[in-house]
Scaffold this motif. Structure first.
Motif, PDB file in Angstrom:
ATOM      1  N   ASP A  91      37.998  81.006  37.678  1.00  0.00           N
ATOM      2  CA  ASP A  91      36.632  81.184  37.186  1.00  0.00           C
ATOM      3  C   ASP A  91      36.001  82.439  37.770  1.00  0.00           C
ATOM      4  OD1 ASP A  91      36.895  78.795  35.783  1.00  0.00           O
ATOM      5  OD2 ASP A  91      35.946  77.597  37.356  1.00  0.00           O
ATOM      6  N   VAL A  92      36.179  82.632  39.065  1.00  0.00           N
ATOM      7  CA  VAL A  92      35.549  83.774  39.741  1.00  0.00           C
ATOM      8  C   VAL A  92      36.159  85.089  39.296  1.00  0.00           C
ATOM      9  CG1 VAL A  92      35.352  84.963  41.965  1.00  0.00           C
ATOM     10  CG2 VAL A  92      34.715  82.550  41.768  1.00  0.00           C
ATOM     11  N   TRP A  93      37.482  85.193  39.363  1.00  0.00           N
ATOM     12  CA  TRP A  93      38.104  86.477  39.075  1.00  0.00           C
ATOM     13  C   TRP A  93      38.027  86.846  37.603  1.00  0.00           C
ATOM     14  CZ3 TRP A  93      38.156  89.679  42.715  1.00  0.00           C
ATOM     15  CH2 TRP A  93      38.432  89.298  44.028  1.00  0.00           C
ATOM     16  N   THR A  94      37.995  85.863  36.710  1.00  0.00           N
ATOM     17  CA  THR A  94      37.781  86.156  35.289  1.00  0.00           C
ATOM     18  C   THR A  94      36.416  86.813  35.105  1.00  0.00           C
ATOM     19  OG1 THR A  94      39.179  84.333  34.530  1.00  0.00           O
ATOM     20  CG2 THR A  94      37.524  85.149  32.992  1.00  0.00           C
ATOM     21  N   LYS A  95      35.420  86.272  35.776  1.00  0.00           N
ATOM     22  CA  LYS A  95      34.058  86.805  35.696  1.00  0.00           C
ATOM     23  C   LYS A  95      33.976  88.187  36.342  1.00  0.00           C
ATOM     24  CE  LYS A  95      29.288  85.531  37.015  1.00  0.00           C
ATOM     25  NZ  LYS A  95      28.966  86.660  37.905  1.00  0.00           N
ATOM     26  N   VAL A  96      34.535  88.331  37.530  1.00  0.00           N
ATOM     27  CA  VAL A  96      34.456  89.592  38.258  1.00  0.00           C
ATOM     28  C   VAL A  96      35.195  90.703  37.522  1.00  0.00           C
ATOM     29  CG1 VAL A  96      35.144  90.784  40.374  1.00  0.00           C
ATOM     30  CG2 VAL A  96      34.109  88.509  40.507  1.00  0.00           C
ATOM     31  N   GLY A 101      34.722  95.770  34.744  1.00  0.00           N
ATOM     32  CA  GLY A 101      35.475  96.601  33.816  1.00  0.00           C
ATOM     33  C   GLY A 101      36.933  96.760  34.199  1.00  0.00           C
ATOM     34  N   LEU A 102      37.493  95.710  34.802  1.00  0.00           N
ATOM     35  CA  LEU A 102      38.889  95.762  35.256  1.00  0.00           C
ATOM     36  C   LEU A 102      39.868  95.191  34.241  1.00  0.00           C
ATOM     37  CD1 LEU A 102      38.292  94.625  38.955  1.00  0.00           C
ATOM     38  CD2 LEU A 102      38.701  96.952  38.119  1.00  0.00           C
ATOM     39  N   TYR A 210      39.488  90.206  49.746  1.00  0.00           N
ATOM     40  CA  TYR A 210      39.362  89.586  48.427  1.00  0.00           C
ATOM     41  C   TYR A 210      39.143  88.081  48.539  1.00  0.00           C
ATOM     42  CZ  TYR A 210      40.780  93.928  46.063  1.00  0.00           C
ATOM     43  OH  TYR A 210      40.831  95.210  45.576  1.00  0.00           O
ATOM     44  N   ALA A 211      39.713  87.460  49.565  1.00  0.00           N
ATOM     45  CA  ALA A 211      39.449  86.041  49.783  1.00  0.00           C
ATOM     46  C   ALA A 211      37.972  85.831  50.052  1.00  0.00           C
ATOM     47  CB  ALA A 211      40.286  85.519  50.962  1.00  0.00           C
ATOM     48  N   GLY A 212      37.378  86.741  50.822  1.00  0.00           N
ATOM     49  CA  GLY A 212      35.953  86.671  51.080  1.00  0.00           C
ATOM     50  C   GLY A 212      35.124  86.930  49.841  1.00  0.00           C
ATOM     51  N   VAL A 213      35.554  87.902  49.028  1.00  0.00           N
ATOM     52  CA  VAL A 213      34.857  88.189  47.769  1.00  0.00           C
ATOM     53  C   VAL A 213      34.879  86.958  46.867  1.00  0.00           C
ATOM     54  CG1 VAL A 213      34.951  89.539  45.633  1.00  0.00           C
ATOM     55  CG2 VAL A 213      35.270  90.680  47.838  1.00  0.00           C
ATOM     56  N   TRP A 214      36.041  86.318  46.800  1.00  0.00           N
ATOM     57  CA  TRP A 214      36.120  85.093  45.987  1.00  0.00           C
ATOM     58  C   TRP A 214      35.137  84.047  46.486  1.00  0.00           C
ATOM     59  CZ3 TRP A 214      37.685  80.359  48.176  1.00  0.00           C
ATOM     60  CH2 TRP A 214      37.559  79.284  47.286  1.00  0.00           C
ATOM     61  N   SER A 280      34.259  97.392  44.983  1.00  0.00           N
ATOM     62  CA  SER A 280      34.530  98.828  45.133  1.00  0.00           C
ATOM     63  C   SER A 280      35.038  99.173  46.525  1.00  0.00           C
ATOM     64  CB  SER A 280      33.266  99.645  44.837  1.00  0.00           C
ATOM     65  OG  SER A 280      32.259  99.397  45.799  1.00  0.00           O
ATOM     66  N   THR A 281      34.952  98.232  47.440  1.00  0.00           N
ATOM     67  CA  THR A 281      35.428  98.451  48.803  1.00  0.00           C
ATOM     68  C   THR A 281      36.917  98.170  48.893  1.00  0.00           C
ATOM     69  OG1 THR A 281      33.284  97.867  49.756  1.00  0.00           O
ATOM     70  CG2 THR A 281      35.191  97.693  51.201  1.00  0.00           C
TER      71      THR A 281
END
Length: 292
Positions: A91-96, A101-102, A210-214, A280-281
């Motif tokens: 759910d998260v990565w589909t949205k992100v 624009g990835l 990325y785990a933190g971003v999720w 972007s980091t």
């Protein structure tokens, strides 16, 4: 971590009971799982770490399959938990990916296995710990790893410890989809061991980030993070730092052999990802390795 009522992913391949290997128990695969814990947290090669231990077990015991009915309530709960966490990453990565624009996010498959498994990256045993294989875009986990992790590292009381492990491996999938993983592997193959280890550290710290971003976006979407969850994750990050592990194992740290990063680095990048949610980091944007 609040997961009650959350959906389970359909991208789960349950191979438990299908693997051939030594019977679980003290001195059997249980000992191999302990090796798995160290292999995962110390950056062992997923296709090499623990293979000798498994082969020794095979020589001592006959092969047999695990009866699915023998799974404990804890194992079944861990399977459900893993599926829910995987769904959250979808759910998260589909949205992100869409917002950044990835392109389209293609979710990986979570493979649950017992003792040993075949992947596109080769044959693996429980001794390798959780790993991601870009060859088939699948994440492999023997759930006994989580049981040992709870006992050895004390993550009980917060599902975020388990989520961190899964989200870290999903982080490698994100690296694969964005092209970072392949570029890094190519660079690692063209340099010496010390420099390759430094690239590995960047990859692993980025997966932590990325785990933190999720977790940042999962909490934003589902209000999933509870008081103390991040702290539990940071405690785990500290316990799996290369310096902490090496000092515990051999009394000293050898930075040139680090493959995942120090305790402070792992904590910092996990926390930064959670606090910022900024795609972007990147650890590869830090020019000076010592500033990671």
């Amino acid at each position: 971590m609040r997961l009650s009522g959350r959906r389970e992913s359909s991208n789960v391949e349950d191979r438990r009971g299908m693997s051939t290997g030594a019977k679980a128990g003290i001195g059997g695969i249980g000992a191999v799982i302990v090796a798995a814990l160290f292999a995962w947290i110390s950056g062992g090669d997923p296709m090499q770490a623990g293979l000798q231990a498994f082969q020794e077990q095979m020589q001592q015991q006959g092969t047999e399959t695990v009866n699915p009915e023998s799974f404990t309530e804890e194992e079944q709960e861990l399977a459900k938990l893993s599926s829910q966490i995987l769904a959250g990453t979808e759910d998260v990565w589909t949205k992100v990916f869409k917002e950044q624009g990835l392109g389209n996010y293609t979710p990986p498959t979570l493979v649950l296995f017992s003792n040993a498994v075949q992947s596109a990256c080769g044959n693996a045993t429980a001794a390798v710990g959780p790993f991601y294989c870009s060859g088939d875009q699948k994440l492999y986990i023997d759930l006994s790893f989580f049981t040992q992790m709870k006992r050895q590292l004390g993550v009980e009381g917060s599902e975020f410890g388990y989520a961190y492990v899964i989200a870290h491996e999903i982080g490698h999938h994100v690296e694969y989809l964005t092209g970072t993983l392949n570029k890094a592997h190519q660079a690692m193959n063209q340099t010496n061991k010390t420099e390759a280890n430094k690239i590995s550290v960047r990859l692993e710290l980025l997966a932590d980030y990325y785990a933190g971003v999720w977790a940042h976006y999962d909490n934003e979407m589902f209000q999933s993070m509870e008081l103390g969850d991040l702290e539990k994750g940071l405690e785990l990050a500290k316990a799996i730092g290369d310096d902490w592990l090496q000092k515990k194992a051999q009394g000293r740290a050898t930075p040139e052999s680090f493959t995942h990063g120090t305790s402070d680095q792992r904590k910092r990048w996990l926390r930064q990802g959670y606090q910022s949610g900024d795609m972007s980091t990147s650890t590869f944007a830090v020019s000076n390795y010592n500033d990671l």
